[in-house]
Design a protein around this motif. Structure first.
Motif, PDB file in Angstrom:
ATOM      1  N   ASP A  60       0.842  -1.212   0.000  1.00  0.00           N
ATOM      2  CA  ASP A  60       0.000   0.000   0.000  1.00  0.00           C
ATOM      3  C   ASP A  60       0.874   1.257   0.000  1.00  0.00           C
ATOM      4  O   ASP A  60       0.577   2.241  -0.673  1.00  0.00           O
ATOM      5  CB  ASP A  60      -0.923   0.024   1.237  1.00  0.00           C
ATOM      6  CG  ASP A  60      -2.057  -0.986   1.118  1.00  0.00           C
ATOM      7  OD1 ASP A  60      -2.296  -1.465  -0.013  1.00  0.00           O
ATOM      8  OD2 ASP A  60      -2.681  -1.302   2.145  1.00  0.00           O
ATOM      9  N   GLU A  61       1.946   1.200   0.785  1.00  0.00           N
ATOM     10  CA  GLU A  61       2.873   2.339   0.880  1.00  0.00           C
ATOM     11  C   GLU A  61       3.525   2.604  -0.483  1.00  0.00           C
ATOM     12  O   GLU A  61       3.645   3.758  -0.909  1.00  0.00           O
ATOM     13  CB  GLU A  61       3.936   1.993   1.930  1.00  0.00           C
ATOM     14  CG  GLU A  61       4.990   3.033   2.164  1.00  0.00           C
ATOM     15  CD  GLU A  61       6.077   2.489   3.093  1.00  0.00           C
ATOM     16  OE1 GLU A  61       5.737   2.023   4.192  1.00  0.00           O
ATOM     17  OE2 GLU A  61       7.261   2.511   2.702  1.00  0.00           O
ATOM     18  N   ILE A  62       3.911   1.544  -1.172  1.00  0.00           N
ATOM     19  CA  ILE A  62       4.541   1.714  -2.493  1.00  0.00           C
ATOM     20  C   ILE A  62       3.526   2.302  -3.476  1.00  0.00           C
ATOM     21  O   ILE A  62       3.854   3.189  -4.279  1.00  0.00           O
ATOM     22  CB  ILE A  62       5.086   0.361  -3.017  1.00  0.00           C
ATOM     23  CG1 ILE A  62       6.179  -0.155  -2.080  1.00  0.00           C
ATOM     24  CG2 ILE A  62       5.621   0.496  -4.438  1.00  0.00           C
ATOM     25  CD1 ILE A  62       6.663  -1.567  -2.390  1.00  0.00           C
ATOM     26  N   LYS A  63       2.281   1.827  -3.389  1.00  0.00           N
ATOM     27  CA  LYS A  63       1.235   2.329  -4.307  1.00  0.00           C
ATOM     28  C   LYS A  63       1.000   3.819  -4.127  1.00  0.00           C
ATOM     29  O   LYS A  63       0.665   4.534  -5.063  1.00  0.00           O
ATOM     30  CB  LYS A  63      -0.084   1.580  -4.047  1.00  0.00           C
ATOM     31  CG  LYS A  63      -0.204   0.305  -4.855  1.00  0.00           C
ATOM     32  CD  LYS A  63      -1.620  -0.186  -4.926  1.00  0.00           C
ATOM     33  CE  LYS A  63      -2.183  -0.657  -3.610  1.00  0.00           C
ATOM     34  NZ  LYS A  63      -3.424  -1.388  -3.730  1.00  0.00           N
ATOM     35  N   ALA A  64       1.186   4.286  -2.888  1.00  0.00           N
ATOM     36  CA  ALA A  64       0.891   5.691  -2.586  1.00  0.00           C
ATOM     37  C   ALA A  64       2.045   6.633  -2.930  1.00  0.00           C
ATOM     38  O   ALA A  64       1.903   7.857  -2.832  1.00  0.00           O
ATOM     39  CB  ALA A  64       0.541   5.816  -1.101  1.00  0.00           C
ATOM     40  N   LEU A  65       3.206   6.074  -3.325  1.00  0.00           N
ATOM     41  CA  LEU A  65       4.376   6.925  -3.570  1.00  0.00           C
ATOM     42  C   LEU A  65       4.202   7.806  -4.811  1.00  0.00           C
ATOM     43  O   LEU A  65       3.645   7.382  -5.821  1.00  0.00           O
ATOM     44  CB  LEU A  65       5.630   6.056  -3.761  1.00  0.00           C
ATOM     45  CG  LEU A  65       6.254   5.457  -2.506  1.00  0.00           C
ATOM     46  CD1 LEU A  65       7.367   4.492  -2.891  1.00  0.00           C
ATOM     47  CD2 LEU A  65       6.792   6.542  -1.585  1.00  0.00           C
ATOM     48  N   SER A  66       4.668   9.028  -4.709  1.00  0.00           N
ATOM     49  CA  SER A  66       4.661   9.925  -5.862  1.00  0.00           C
ATOM     50  C   SER A  66       6.005  10.672  -5.892  1.00  0.00           C
ATOM     51  O   SER A  66       6.343  11.345  -4.921  1.00  0.00           O
ATOM     52  CB  SER A  66       3.518  10.925  -5.745  1.00  0.00           C
ATOM     53  OG  SER A  66       3.527  11.762  -6.872  1.00  0.00           O
ATOM     54  N   PRO A  67       6.802  10.542  -6.937  1.00  0.00           N
ATOM     55  CA  PRO A  67       6.532   9.752  -8.140  1.00  0.00           C
ATOM     56  C   PRO A  67       6.583   8.251  -7.852  1.00  0.00           C
ATOM     57  O   PRO A  67       7.286   7.821  -6.925  1.00  0.00           O
ATOM     58  CB  PRO A  67       7.681  10.157  -9.073  1.00  0.00           C
ATOM     59  CG  PRO A  67       8.792  10.563  -8.161  1.00  0.00           C
ATOM     60  CD  PRO A  67       8.136  11.186  -6.969  1.00  0.00           C
ATOM     61  N   ALA A  68       5.841   7.498  -8.655  1.00  0.00           N
ATOM     62  CA  ALA A  68       5.844   6.050  -8.472  1.00  0.00           C
ATOM     63  C   ALA A  68       7.219   5.497  -8.841  1.00  0.00           C
ATOM     64  O   ALA A  68       7.817   5.942  -9.821  1.00  0.00           O
ATOM     65  CB  ALA A  68       4.774   5.421  -9.355  1.00  0.00           C
ATOM     66  N   PRO A  69       7.744   4.561  -8.068  1.00  0.00           N
ATOM     67  CA  PRO A  69       9.051   3.995  -8.420  1.00  0.00           C
ATOM     68  C   PRO A  69       8.955   3.145  -9.685  1.00  0.00           C
ATOM     69  O   PRO A  69       7.963   2.455  -9.889  1.00  0.00           O
ATOM     70  CB  PRO A  69       9.396   3.120  -7.204  1.00  0.00           C
ATOM     71  CG  PRO A  69       8.090   2.796  -6.572  1.00  0.00           C
ATOM     72  CD  PRO A  69       7.176   3.955  -6.848  1.00  0.00           C
ATOM     73  N   ASP A  70       9.987   3.247 -10.529  1.00  0.00           N
ATOM     74  CA  ASP A  70       9.990   2.353 -11.693  1.00  0.00           C
ATOM     75  C   ASP A  70      10.860   1.126 -11.453  1.00  0.00           C
ATOM     76  O   ASP A  70      10.907   0.218 -12.274  1.00  0.00           O
ATOM     77  CB  ASP A  70      10.414   3.079 -12.991  1.00  0.00           C
ATOM     78  CG  ASP A  70      11.513   4.095 -12.770  1.00  0.00           C
ATOM     79  OD1 ASP A  70      12.275   3.915 -11.795  1.00  0.00           O
ATOM     80  OD2 ASP A  70      11.612   5.044 -13.559  1.00  0.00           O
ATOM     81  N   VAL A  71      11.543   1.107 -10.296  1.00  0.00           N
ATOM     82  CA  VAL A  71      12.292  -0.093  -9.938  1.00  0.00           C
ATOM     83  C   VAL A  71      12.259  -0.267  -8.412  1.00  0.00           C
ATOM     84  O   VAL A  71      12.284   0.718  -7.670  1.00  0.00           O
ATOM     85  CB  VAL A  71      13.752  -0.024 -10.463  1.00  0.00           C
ATOM     86  CG1 VAL A  71      14.517   1.141  -9.848  1.00  0.00           C
ATOM     87  CG2 VAL A  71      14.495  -1.325 -10.230  1.00  0.00           C
ATOM     88  N   ILE A  72      12.182  -1.511  -7.976  1.00  0.00           N
ATOM     89  CA  ILE A  72      12.174  -1.832  -6.541  1.00  0.00           C
ATOM     90  C   ILE A  72      13.343  -2.765  -6.272  1.00  0.00           C
ATOM     91  O   ILE A  72      13.493  -3.782  -6.948  1.00  0.00           O
ATOM     92  CB  ILE A  72      10.845  -2.508  -6.146  1.00  0.00           C
ATOM     93  CG1 ILE A  72       9.685  -1.527  -6.334  1.00  0.00           C
ATOM     94  CG2 ILE A  72      10.894  -3.023  -4.705  1.00  0.00           C
ATOM     95  CD1 ILE A  72       8.321  -2.171  -6.304  1.00  0.00           C
ATOM     96  N   MET A  73      14.180  -2.372  -5.308  1.00  0.00           N
ATOM     97  CA  MET A  73      15.331  -3.212  -4.966  1.00  0.00           C
ATOM     98  C   MET A  73      15.146  -3.757  -3.550  1.00  0.00           C
ATOM     99  O   MET A  73      14.822  -3.008  -2.632  1.00  0.00           O
ATOM    100  CB  MET A  73      16.622  -2.377  -5.029  1.00  0.00           C
ATOM    101  CG  MET A  73      17.879  -3.151  -4.728  1.00  0.00           C
ATOM    102  SD  MET A  73      18.260  -3.131  -2.970  1.00  0.00           S
ATOM    103  CE  MET A  73      19.596  -4.306  -2.904  1.00  0.00           C
ATOM    104  N   THR A  74      15.332  -5.068  -3.394  1.00  0.00           N
ATOM    105  CA  THR A  74      15.233  -5.647  -2.051  1.00  0.00           C
ATOM    106  C   THR A  74      16.189  -6.828  -1.875  1.00  0.00           C
ATOM    107  O   THR A  74      16.328  -7.645  -2.788  1.00  0.00           O
ATOM    108  CB  THR A  74      13.796  -6.101  -1.729  1.00  0.00           C
ATOM    109  OG1 THR A  74      13.789  -6.674  -0.413  1.00  0.00           O
ATOM    110  CG2 THR A  74      13.264  -7.119  -2.720  1.00  0.00           C
ATOM    111  N   PRO A  75      16.856  -6.909  -0.721  1.00  0.00           N
ATOM    112  CA  PRO A  75      17.665  -8.097  -0.412  1.00  0.00           C
ATOM    113  C   PRO A  75      16.850  -9.166   0.307  1.00  0.00           C
ATOM    114  O   PRO A  75      17.419 -10.124   0.829  1.00  0.00           O
ATOM    115  CB  PRO A  75      18.751  -7.528   0.512  1.00  0.00           C
ATOM    116  CG  PRO A  75      18.084  -6.387   1.202  1.00  0.00           C
ATOM    117  CD  PRO A  75      17.010  -5.852   0.290  1.00  0.00           C
TER     118      PRO A  75
END
Lengths: 410, 295
Positions: A235-250
């Motif tokens: 939900d937090e990612i959906k609400a981001l502005s600008p929307a991320p075009d890449v997500i990095m996670t370990p």
């Protein structure tokens, strides 16, 4: 009353057991401090036995990395001994003890192994238990090598006798950041966890490298390893502005599958970059959900090219194909030891440590492995892999310029 | 408004799973005075049976059904093999036995199956989401809420209307009196384990479908959460287990949603601090019975 008194007895018992374990660990460690270096000291070049102490996790949360590494290493040792040993005279003896994926147990086991006058210690594939075990080897003057603990703080925290068979997390983060930049991604979201050095520091390394390339990290989330749901984070990612075009996670198993299911289930299509922890059949089995996920690892696990002989030999010994690249890295740790012993011409712990420190260009299956001039993390190529049609597909192999790699954070 | 809907959906879907797990613990505690820490391994076992069903090509609903039943039967077998021989021993012995069973099952899963997690392929219709207003809710969450609510309603019906339901509720109040009224202790305990296993099975299926994989250590975190839930609600209180599930879920989701990013790493610590505050106000849990100590 019974319910009240039960746990208190259990607590007392647990405290007593811990105290006994701690005392025995200290006692073993002290005993070894005087014995090291004199363990196996025939004249240089004379035949002897390299005694390898393995403090690895046969059970618990790190078994997924340590067990295949050990399988690969034991395959190498068996082959070498069948051929008369390294250089035909230095045979390999492996002493394995289970650390149960626990830092305190790792220290206890390491103390026992050091007391057995080993030539070299192998520690778990994670920084925290490796630091606990490595400190005992450091004090005893014995080289310690982690199966594949990739946090660059590991050698810094322990000292000059601690090495890792892995490239550093800062290096793999740099490779991911460069890839993100090359793909034209501008805005990134990172998701880490304070629960381990690996999951805690990798997002920071990525951020530093990505922003140095001109990108921007627009959001940084955290999760608890094993948490029930990732819905809030999504939900937090959906609400981001600008929307991320890449997500990095370990994040790795079991958190990575949970996260990416929630992410794709919510209709978020941003590219996902992962790290070597997700290089497993579990990720591939996620099918469409994991399609396009790109991650760094030691190499592409495929029964072809340089790896096909390994597949045949592994299958011959274990009756199955290797499931993860960690079986290959375990074998490569053996190949590294092979080069080190050839160089040292000795089974002496100090000679092996010196040869390890100055090793250059040992030939592994996935490429050359060196330590000379580095920060005691293996200097080896990083493979970038994309999941296509539920299979691993090599994007390329990279050796970033050390000057551009983020500095290790202690 | 959207944030509120998302919050409520998240709280109810997680709270339902917590409630089912805590009820499983509470049922056993009612009849035996034991917190069964091997409850999490019943969830794991359910996950592996579900995976086996799917991999052998069984219809999804059949794989789920068999997995839940396997959870129930395994719990009854666990009672017969591990807990019956030490039933009259002290609480500490029972607790240690539950830890031993938990460890044994974990090692069996690791060595007999794999130390690595196994992906559980679920039908693709479960991996998408639905739009409700401006909010998107994943179908897994909708299923989680539906199954959780239906299971809790079925349990309420069971506890209100059936002989064994009455017996377990009565045992939660006073186990000895239930025995004096002619209910056989062995049968009641076996039945409680069976019910607890079925609850672990339903919770395990929800957990695995949401997480997408099953691994040997999967049960640890949920059983810890369920233990906290059961304590918040009041150990042995069946109503408390349900209430505690939704309370813990509401706290966890609220902190995850509204805590500033720089404080987020302390989320678990803050959650447990709130739990301690609740327990300092309600020392026996919110629905717990007051106990009086005789000197």
């Amino acid at each position: 009353m019974q319910r009240k008194s039960g746990p208190s007895k259990v607590t007392k018992m647990a405290v007593s057991l811990s105290a006994i374990m701690l005392l025995s660990a200290c006692a073993s460690g002290d005993g070894e401090a005087t014995a090291s270096g004199e363990a196996t000291a025939p004249a240089a070049g004379a035949a002897c036995t390299v005694k390898v102490g393995v403090a690895g996790s046969q059970t618990g949360g790190l078994a997924y990395i340590d067990v295949p590494n050990l399988e690969g290493f034991e395959l190498w040792a068996e082959q070498v001994n069948a051929a008369g040993g390294v250089d035909g005279k230095f045979t390999i003896e492996t002493v394995v003890k289970d650390t149960r994926s626990d830092a305190a147990q790792s220290a206890t086991v390491a103390a026992e192994l050091v007391a057995e006058e080993i030539s070299i210690l192998i520690t778990p594939g994670d920084a925290d238990p490796s630091i606990a075990a490595g400190q005992l080897a450091q004090d005893a003057g014995i080289a310690a090598v982690s199966w594949f603990g990739s946090s660059p703080i590991l050698p810094l925290a322990v000292g000059d006798h601690m090495f890792s068979n892995a490239f550093g997390d800062n290096t793999q983060a740099k490779v991911l950041a460069d890839h993100a930049t090359e793909m034209g991604y501008k805005n990134a979201y990172t998701l880490g966890s304070p629960d381990s050095a690996y999951t805690n520091l990798l997002p920071g390394y990525f951020k530093e490298a990505f922003e140095a390339n001109g990108g921007k990290v627009v959001g940084e989330g955290t999760f608890s390893m094993g948490q029930a749901s990732f819905s809030v984070i999504v939900d937090e990612i959906k609400a981001l502005s600008p929307a991320p075009d890449v997500i990095m996670t370990p994040a790795y198993e079991p958190d990575f599958p949970t996260f990416i299911k929630a992410l794709r289930g919510a209709g978020i299509t941003a590219a996902v970059l992962g790290t070597d922890g997700i290089d497993s059949p579990t990720t591939l089995a996620l099918a469409d959900i994991a399609e396009g996920v790109t991650y760094t690892t030691a190499g592409v696990l495929k029964n072809e090219g340089a790896m096909s002989t390994f597949f045949t030999d592994y299958n011959g010994k274990y009756g199955k194909d290797p499931e993860t690249i960690y079986a290959v890295t375990g074998y490569e740790l053996g190949l590294t030891l092979d080069a080190v012993v050839k160089q040292a011409q000795s089974c002496d712990a100090d000679a092996i440590w010196q040869a390890w420190s100055n090793l250059e260009g040992a030939q592994g299956i996935t490429g050359a492995i060196s330590y000379k001039g580095g920060d005691r993390m293996a200097i080896r190529e990083v493979a970038l892999v994309e999941i296509k049609n539920s299979e691993r597909s090599l994007v390329g192999t990279f050796s970033p310029d050390p000057a551009t790699v983020p500095k290790a954070q202690l | 408004m959207d944030a509120l809907i998302s919050y409520l959906v998240n709280v109810i879907s997680l709270g339902g799973t917590y409630a089912l797990l805590a009820l499983g613990l509470a049922v056993i505690f009612s009849v035996l005075g034991l917190i069964n820490f091997a409850h999490g391994e019943l969830m794991t076992l359910t996950g592996y049976v579900l995976l086996a069903g799917i991999l052998t090509g069984q219809p999804f609903w059949l794989a789920v059904f068999v997995a839940v039943i396997a959870g129930g039967i395994s719990a009854a077998l666990m009672e017969f093999a591990a807990f019956r021989p030490v039933r009259n021993a002290s609480g500490a012995t029972l607790l240690m036995t539950s830890f031993a069973v938990s460890m044994l099952l974990q090692v069996l899963f690791q060595n007999g199956i794999s130390p690595r997690g196994q992906a559980v392929p679920v039908p693709t219709w479960l991996t998408t989401s639905l739009s409700i207003g401006n909010s998107q809710i994943s179908k897994v969450q909708i299923m989680s809420i539906t199954v959780g609510v239906l299971a809790l309603l079925a349990l309420k019906f069971f506890f209100d209307r059936s002989y064994w339901g009455w017996a377990i509720r009565a045992a939660a109040d006073d186990f000895e009196i239930v025995g004096l009224m002619g209910v056989k202790a062995s049968r009641l305990i076996s039945f409680a384990f069976l019910l607890s296993g079925l609850l672990a099975g339903v919770a395990g299926v929800l957990w695995v479908i949401q997480r997408g994989s099953v691994d040997p250590l999967m049960g640890f975190k949920p059983v810890l959460a369920a233990f906290i839930v059961a304590v918040i609600g009041g150990l042995g209180s069946l109503t408390g287990a349900v209430a505690g599930g939704f309370i813990l879920s509401a706290i966890e989701i609220a902190l995850q949603t509204w805590l500033p990013p720089n404080v987020m790493p302390y989320r678990d610590a803050i959650t447990y601090t709130i739990v301690v505050i609740i327990l300092s106000i309600f020392p026996n849990g919110i629905f717990g019975k007051r106990t009086q100590e005789k000197v």
